[in-house]
Design a protein around this motif. Structure first.
Motif, PDB file in Angstrom:
ATOM      1  N   THR A 245       0.839  -1.186   0.000  1.00  0.00           N
ATOM      2  CA  THR A 245       0.000   0.000   0.000  1.00  0.00           C
ATOM      3  C   THR A 245       0.880   1.243   0.000  1.00  0.00           C
ATOM      4  O   THR A 245       0.529   2.269  -0.590  1.00  0.00           O
ATOM      5  CB  THR A 245      -0.923   0.011   1.231  1.00  0.00           C
ATOM      6  OG1 THR A 245      -1.661  -1.210   1.279  1.00  0.00           O
ATOM      7  CG2 THR A 245      -1.894   1.178   1.186  1.00  0.00           C
ATOM      8  N   VAL A 246       2.007   1.155   0.683  1.00  0.00           N
ATOM      9  CA  VAL A 246       3.061   2.162   0.638  1.00  0.00           C
ATOM     10  C   VAL A 246       4.283   1.490   0.034  1.00  0.00           C
ATOM     11  O   VAL A 246       4.635   0.364   0.426  1.00  0.00           O
ATOM     12  CB  VAL A 246       3.386   2.713   2.041  1.00  0.00           C
ATOM     13  CG1 VAL A 246       4.594   3.641   2.010  1.00  0.00           C
ATOM     14  CG2 VAL A 246       2.171   3.427   2.621  1.00  0.00           C
ATOM     15  N   VAL A 247       4.911   2.145  -0.938  1.00  0.00           N
ATOM     16  CA  VAL A 247       6.041   1.523  -1.629  1.00  0.00           C
ATOM     17  C   VAL A 247       7.280   2.400  -1.505  1.00  0.00           C
ATOM     18  O   VAL A 247       7.195   3.627  -1.393  1.00  0.00           O
ATOM     19  CB  VAL A 247       5.720   1.269  -3.116  1.00  0.00           C
ATOM     20  CG1 VAL A 247       4.566   0.292  -3.238  1.00  0.00           C
ATOM     21  CG2 VAL A 247       5.406   2.565  -3.866  1.00  0.00           C
ATOM     22  N   LYS A 248       8.414   1.732  -1.533  1.00  0.00           N
ATOM     23  CA  LYS A 248       9.708   2.404  -1.468  1.00  0.00           C
ATOM     24  C   LYS A 248      10.407   2.232  -2.807  1.00  0.00           C
ATOM     25  O   LYS A 248      10.533   1.110  -3.312  1.00  0.00           O
ATOM     26  CB  LYS A 248      10.554   1.801  -0.343  1.00  0.00           C
ATOM     27  CG  LYS A 248      11.966   2.347  -0.230  1.00  0.00           C
ATOM     28  CD  LYS A 248      12.679   1.691   0.952  1.00  0.00           C
ATOM     29  CE  LYS A 248      14.136   2.088   1.033  1.00  0.00           C
ATOM     30  NZ  LYS A 248      14.819   1.491   2.207  1.00  0.00           N
ATOM     31  N   ALA A 249      10.850   3.338  -3.402  1.00  0.00           N
ATOM     32  CA  ALA A 249      11.431   3.272  -4.743  1.00  0.00           C
ATOM     33  C   ALA A 249      12.295   4.496  -4.997  1.00  0.00           C
ATOM     34  O   ALA A 249      12.213   5.501  -4.287  1.00  0.00           O
ATOM     35  CB  ALA A 249      10.322   3.183  -5.794  1.00  0.00           C
ATOM     36  N   THR A 250      13.109   4.419  -6.036  1.00  0.00           N
ATOM     37  CA  THR A 250      13.889   5.560  -6.495  1.00  0.00           C
ATOM     38  C   THR A 250      12.964   6.510  -7.237  1.00  0.00           C
ATOM     39  O   THR A 250      12.389   6.154  -8.262  1.00  0.00           O
ATOM     40  CB  THR A 250      15.023   5.104  -7.419  1.00  0.00           C
ATOM     41  OG1 THR A 250      15.902   4.243  -6.696  1.00  0.00           O
ATOM     42  CG2 THR A 250      15.812   6.308  -7.941  1.00  0.00           C
ATOM     43  N   LEU A 251      12.823   7.723  -6.699  1.00  0.00           N
ATOM     44  CA  LEU A 251      11.911   8.701  -7.308  1.00  0.00           C
ATOM     45  C   LEU A 251      12.550  10.081  -7.278  1.00  0.00           C
ATOM     46  O   LEU A 251      13.578  10.298  -7.896  1.00  0.00           O
ATOM     47  CB  LEU A 251      10.551   8.684  -6.576  1.00  0.00           C
ATOM     48  CG  LEU A 251       9.634   7.492  -6.891  1.00  0.00           C
ATOM     49  CD1 LEU A 251       8.457   7.434  -5.937  1.00  0.00           C
ATOM     50  CD2 LEU A 251       9.141   7.570  -8.341  1.00  0.00           C
ATOM     51  N   MET A 252      11.937  11.000  -6.567  1.00  0.00           N
ATOM     52  CA  MET A 252      12.359  12.392  -6.599  1.00  0.00           C
ATOM     53  C   MET A 252      13.835  12.535  -6.203  1.00  0.00           C
ATOM     54  O   MET A 252      14.306  11.895  -5.273  1.00  0.00           O
ATOM     55  CB  MET A 252      11.484  13.237  -5.680  1.00  0.00           C
ATOM     56  CG  MET A 252      10.092  13.510  -6.233  1.00  0.00           C
ATOM     57  SD  MET A 252       8.992  12.059  -6.297  1.00  0.00           S
ATOM     58  CE  MET A 252       8.623  11.836  -4.549  1.00  0.00           C
ATOM     59  N   ARG A 253      14.533  13.408  -6.958  1.00  0.00           N
ATOM     60  CA  ARG A 253      15.962  13.665  -6.758  1.00  0.00           C
ATOM     61  C   ARG A 253      16.795  12.395  -6.901  1.00  0.00           C
ATOM     62  O   ARG A 253      17.916  12.319  -6.397  1.00  0.00           O
ATOM     63  CB  ARG A 253      16.218  14.352  -5.403  1.00  0.00           C
ATOM     64  CG  ARG A 253      15.579  15.721  -5.291  1.00  0.00           C
ATOM     65  CD  ARG A 253      15.977  16.455  -4.033  1.00  0.00           C
ATOM     66  NE  ARG A 253      15.628  15.756  -2.816  1.00  0.00           N
ATOM     67  CZ  ARG A 253      14.383  15.660  -2.338  1.00  0.00           C
ATOM     68  NH1 ARG A 253      13.364  16.214  -2.986  1.00  0.00           N
ATOM     69  NH2 ARG A 253      14.139  15.018  -1.220  1.00  0.00           N
ATOM     70  N   ILE A 254      16.225  11.390  -7.557  1.00  0.00           N
ATOM     71  CA  ILE A 254      16.899  10.097  -7.775  1.00  0.00           C
ATOM     72  C   ILE A 254      17.324   9.503  -6.434  1.00  0.00           C
ATOM     73  O   ILE A 254      18.397   8.904  -6.304  1.00  0.00           O
ATOM     74  CB  ILE A 254      18.091  10.213  -8.750  1.00  0.00           C
ATOM     75  CG1 ILE A 254      17.790  11.206  -9.876  1.00  0.00           C
ATOM     76  CG2 ILE A 254      18.427   8.862  -9.349  1.00  0.00           C
ATOM     77  CD1 ILE A 254      18.934  11.390 -10.848  1.00  0.00           C
ATOM     78  N   THR A 255      16.489   9.699  -5.412  1.00  0.00           N
ATOM     79  CA  THR A 255      16.740   9.124  -4.102  1.00  0.00           C
ATOM     80  C   THR A 255      15.548   8.270  -3.697  1.00  0.00           C
ATOM     81  O   THR A 255      14.483   8.319  -4.299  1.00  0.00           O
ATOM     82  CB  THR A 255      16.990  10.210  -3.046  1.00  0.00           C
ATOM     83  OG1 THR A 255      15.864  11.104  -3.020  1.00  0.00           O
ATOM     84  CG2 THR A 255      18.246  10.994  -3.348  1.00  0.00           C
TER      85      THR A 255
END
Length: 384
Positions: free
Chosen positions: A68-78
């Motif tokens: 439901t909550v995910v962890k991934a490389t996103l904003m600012r490539i972090t």
């Protein structure tokens, strides 16, 4: 009247649930604050403890487990933790940035091209339909491109491919050795800013950013996402009346949602103990709304580490770290004198945070302890 820095501060604190903790579920809390920095496994937990009343870390465990909550490389490539429903538009908005950063020079040094990445992606994502360790994915890449190209190819694909981090181990769901699982996005937009999916994703990202961090300038939005300012200006123009435009402290135009809260500058702000890389410290090009300029190099180190901070009257006033022995607790270093009332409030926060860490891991942030030896002399140090 132009917005003042103090008004910008209070708007940020209100939207980030730092004026008052809210009784929300973990997924709703994450959606409210838009994105949680997640480089360090404990930090999303500390962030939600600061923002949600009665926060139960098991709720975040469950949200990560069921994605439901995910962890991934996103904003600012972090690494960020976001609500699963917002991953797709955020990822689309980041596509040109991820393409340029992860399929650029280092990837090209292997002799591979973006066309090779496009060829490899379907197989990689099919292999990662179930969680895979870094070692397993590196072995898959090696089988496709050879041992001599493996490291550069995996470095590029790891950041560029739509992958979520898969839970690995307690106490904070994710350990130091990551595993990955396909995010379920198989049709990626092109790298171009003009791609309709990229444009739609950026408009969504801007609206969500303003809801959680506004009012903000074009430079702030560009800093938060690490996208080009030209693209931000074009997206803001396309949003039309969905966004209002306000004069900022130095005459810079600021942008916001029409009905978003903008509390009075005199609104009380309770002390907080923010974790490493807390989003409010990094979401702006002009960080003076939260970090006094003189303190910025003390809490944001040259290598990018962002220390756990004391927030007093809405501004960074020092740093803290867990005490692992002698009864535990929190060691707080204030950069300037604090009132007895502020210290009492910080002590109350520290008791609650100590209980969270004691139930999970009192060694959180230990590897960053060397920075405390480099703090300037003269700060007041207390064990809370």
């Amino acid at each position: 009247m132009p917005l003042t820095t103090r008004e910008l501060n209070r708007a940020t604190l209100a939207r980030q649930l730092l004026l008052e903790r809210r009784s929300l579920s973990v997924p709703d809390g994450v959606r409210q604050v838009v994105a949680l920095q997640a480089q360090q496994p404990a930090s999303p937990y500390v962030a939600l403890w600061n923002r949600l009343s009665g926060f139960d870390p098991a709720g975040l465990d469950a949200a990560f487990a069921d994605r439901t909550v995910v962890k991934a490389t996103l904003m600012r490539i972090t690494l960020h933790a976001v609500h699963a429903e917002e991953y797709a538009p955020f990822r689309a908005a980041m596509q040109p940035t991820l393409y340029g950063a992860r399929l650029g020079a280092r990837f090209a040094e292997t002799g591979l091209t973006p066309s090779d990445a496009a060829r490899l992606l379907p197989g990689l994502l099919e292999f990662a339909r179930t969680p895979r360790t870094s070692a397993e994915l590196r072995a898959w890449v090696e089988a496709e491109v050879g041992a001599e190209r493996r490291d550069g190819a995996w470095w590029g694909l790891k950041g560029y491919a739509p992958l979520h981090h898969a839970p690995t181990e307690p106490p904070w769901t994710f350990g130091q050795r990551p595993s990955f699982v396909a995010a379920g996005l198989h049709a990626l937009p092109t790298r171009a800013d003009g791609d309709p999916h990229v444009q739609a994703g950026l408009r969504t990202l801007i609206l969500r950013y303003l809801s959680g961090f506004g009012p903000a300038s074009v430079a702030d939005v560009a800093q938060f996402a690490l996208v080009r300012r030209t693209a931000v200006r074009q997206a803001l123009a396309a949003l039309g009346e969905a966004v209002v435009h306000l004069p900022g402290p130095d005459g810079t135009p600021y942008h916001d949602l029409p009905d978003a809260p903008r509390p009075d500058a005199g609104t009380p702000a309770p002390p907080r103990l923010l974790g490493m890389w807390d989003s409010v410290l990094l979401a702006y090009a002009d960080r003076a709304r939260v970090i006094p300029p003189a303190y910025r190099p003390l809490v944001i180190r040259r290598n990018g580490d962002v220390l756990p901070t004391l927030l007093v009257d809405g501004e960074v006033a020092g740093v803290w770290r867990p005490v692992e022995n002698g009864g535990g607790g929190i060691e707080a270093t204030a950069f300037h004198p604090l009132s007895p009332a502020a210290w009492d409030a910080l002590a109350a926060e520290a008791r609650s945070l100590t209980a969270l860490l004691a139930a999970r891991d009192t060694t959180a942030y230990r590897r960053y302890g060397h920075w405390w030896a480099k703090l300037p002399e003269g700060g007041e140090v207390r064990r809370l």
